[in-house]
Design a protein around this motif. Sequence first.
Motif, PDB file in Angstrom:
ATOM      1  N   ARG A   1       0.926  -1.254   0.048  1.00 48.24           N
ATOM      2  CA  ARG A   1      -0.119  -0.034   0.053  1.00 48.24           C
ATOM      3  C   ARG A   1       0.822   1.396   0.057  1.00 48.24           C
ATOM      4  O   ARG A   1       0.652   2.209  -0.815  1.00 48.24           O
ATOM      5  N   LEU A   2       2.196   1.070   0.673  1.00 50.38           N
ATOM      6  CA  LEU A   2       2.928   2.225   0.870  1.00 50.38           C
ATOM      7  C   LEU A   2       3.453   2.512  -0.577  1.00 50.38           C
ATOM      8  O   LEU A   2       3.734   3.657  -1.035  1.00 50.38           O
TER       9      LEU A   2
ATOM     10  N   VAL B   1      -3.737   4.735   4.505  1.00 52.17           N
ATOM     11  CA  VAL B   1      -2.567   4.022   5.227  1.00 52.17           C
ATOM     12  C   VAL B   1      -2.395   3.996   6.703  1.00 52.17           C
ATOM     13  O   VAL B   1      -2.395   3.196   7.238  1.00 52.17           O
ATOM     14  N   GLU B   2      -2.127   5.398   6.985  1.00 53.05           N
ATOM     15  CA  GLU B   2      -1.801   5.499   8.568  1.00 53.05           C
ATOM     16  C   GLU B   2      -3.053   4.766   9.365  1.00 53.05           C
ATOM     17  O   GLU B   2      -2.974   4.158  10.528  1.00 53.05           O
ATOM     18  N   ALA B   3      -4.170   5.476   8.992  1.00 51.12           N
ATOM     19  CA  ALA B   3      -5.349   5.179   9.908  1.00 51.12           C
ATOM     20  C   ALA B   3      -5.785   3.305   9.880  1.00 51.12           C
ATOM     21  O   ALA B   3      -5.989   2.805  10.776  1.00 51.12           O
ATOM     22  N   ARG B   4      -5.565   2.768   8.679  1.00 52.25           N
ATOM     23  CA  ARG B   4      -5.424   1.533   8.490  1.00 52.25           C
ATOM     24  C   ARG B   4      -4.654   0.605   9.144  1.00 52.25           C
ATOM     25  O   ARG B   4      -4.755  -0.576   9.567  1.00 52.25           O
TER      26      ARG B   4
ATOM     27  N   ARG C   1      -3.652   6.520  15.025  1.00 54.38           N
ATOM     28  CA  ARG C   1      -4.669   7.776  15.490  1.00 54.38           C
ATOM     29  C   ARG C   1      -4.328   8.875  14.468  1.00 54.38           C
ATOM     30  O   ARG C   1      -3.000   9.352  14.660  1.00 54.38           O
ATOM     31  N   THR C   2      -5.003   9.578  13.541  1.00 55.23           N
ATOM     32  CA  THR C   2      -4.379  10.541  12.825  1.00 55.23           C
ATOM     33  C   THR C   2      -5.014  11.874  12.949  1.00 55.23           C
ATOM     34  O   THR C   2      -6.494  11.930  13.464  1.00 55.23           O
TER      35      THR C   2
ATOM     36  N   VAL D   1       5.018   4.865  10.507  1.00 57.85           N
ATOM     37  CA  VAL D   1       4.497   3.502  10.304  1.00 57.85           C
ATOM     38  C   VAL D   1       5.165   2.631  10.310  1.00 57.85           C
ATOM     39  O   VAL D   1       5.078   1.603  11.160  1.00 57.85           O
ATOM     40  N   LYS D   2       6.394   2.491   9.992  1.00 55.05           N
ATOM     41  CA  LYS D   2       7.327   1.257   9.795  1.00 55.05           C
ATOM     42  C   LYS D   2       8.417   1.338  11.094  1.00 55.05           C
ATOM     43  O   LYS D   2       8.803   0.256  11.290  1.00 55.05           O
TER      44      LYS D   2
END
Length: 521
Positions: free
Chosen positions: A381-382, A408-411, A415-416, A446-447
């Motif tokens: 996805r990234l 991406v981040e929310a999935r 928390r965004t 994320v990573k």
Amino acid sequence: MLAKDLQMNTPAKESADLASLLSIHRDEIIARWAKKIQNFPNTRYQKFSLGDISDWLDRDLKCILLTLDDLRNSPVETCLRESALRYLSEGFSMYEVSKGLFLFKQAVMPILQTAFPSGSPAAYEAIAKIDTSVSELICQYEYLFSEEFRHLAVYDERQRLAESESLRRTMAALLQKLNLDEVLEIVCSEACRLTNTTGSAVLLLEDEWLKVSISIGNPLPVVQRIPVTDTLAGQSLNLGKPIVENSPSEHLHAYHLNPDLKSLLIVPLTIKGTNIGVLDVVNKPGRFTEDDIRIMGLFADQAAIAIENARLHKQSEQLAVLEERQRLARELHDSVTQSLYSASLYVTAAQRALQKEKIDVAADNLQNLRNMTHEAMLDMRLLIFELHPPILEKEGLVTALRTRLESVEARAGVRTEFQVEGNGQIPLYIETELYRIAQEALTNVVKHAKAQQVKVHLIFNSKFFRLRVWDDGVGFDSTTADQSGGRGLTGIQERIKRINGVLKIESTPGKGTELEVSVEI
């Protein structure tokens, strides 16, 4: 030269010989003349250095040498006009200029005394010619210092100032455009406006050909490319100067045999001594003038810079795309491919455990398989978002970043929070670089950061744009990371340079990270 030789010459020959004599001793005459003038009391000359005075006298001596031939010829008129304008601009009176010219005779006498026998007819003839030349110059200067000429000079100066301002505005507009097609369109439009012509074209150099890159108005070129050799455009390039054809039907050019063509001005486009093409303007009512040639020469110099700037930007974009593809290929190999290979190993291990009825071992392998495929999906996805920023070109940076956070981040369970302050527009190429910077920062969140929350803040201002990305993750030693180029900082710094931005990163192990990018608009 002997006096008897001068007596045998014709008047024209005598004038030519006298001019040659004065030319040979030019530096000596000017040096002596300048000292005499600077020492003359109660004149403006005393306020200037010998160097400045010598520069003015060099032009006056040129005029004197020309008058020994014919005062009415064009070079003399041009020389006198330029000198008069300079004297007027410095506030000299006609009295002061006349006194300076009368002193020329004293400066040149030592030369004449050496060249001619004292009291000889040749000496008297040379002195008479110099007196006549100086008197004629003074008469011409009297007109040039008159009110009529002053009005003409003021008008000419205002006209040139208006042209200069127009060129400045045009150049500012051109340098703000980095798209080559937009730059070429502005160049042709402004060329038509500056010369009051009906059409224009830019032909850019490709090997031994000139290709029509854009054309506007009427008439249009009848061919899309022409050879450099044996054409008017090629001749302009080779000579390095404009070519005017007010009856161009007999010559080979891009409009050849077009019955609508009446007149043509071709100007070379050159930057740092390298030819990049030509700029055409066509069909000026009446005829092209010297002013058209002059203004187009100035404009072409600026246009060449803008065109080359846009071409270099396009090349850098293409290089950046290639580098981005290579980076994504490495990412694909290093992350997704390795994850899929590891997943296949967990599948094999789970199969063997089930065959041996080791249910707990098989369950652990299946859990690891689930985690691995989840990680591979996140990496894919990234990579998809990096390969093609969604809706960035269509709806802009704000919508693109909001979509990225949601997709991406929310999935990923982070928390965004997304805030936008102010509003405004920034160029697409800057938006693209800012999106890539935010993308790299969010990927690190994320990573690597193990963050629970990430905030993205955009600030629009009339003078600047600011992007902030903050997370509550594990943080890092910013000094060590900066030196090693880790966490994508090298790529971020390169993008910052491309948009002339300022980067600020604050991070401490265990206390999260804040990245801030500021760009002047």
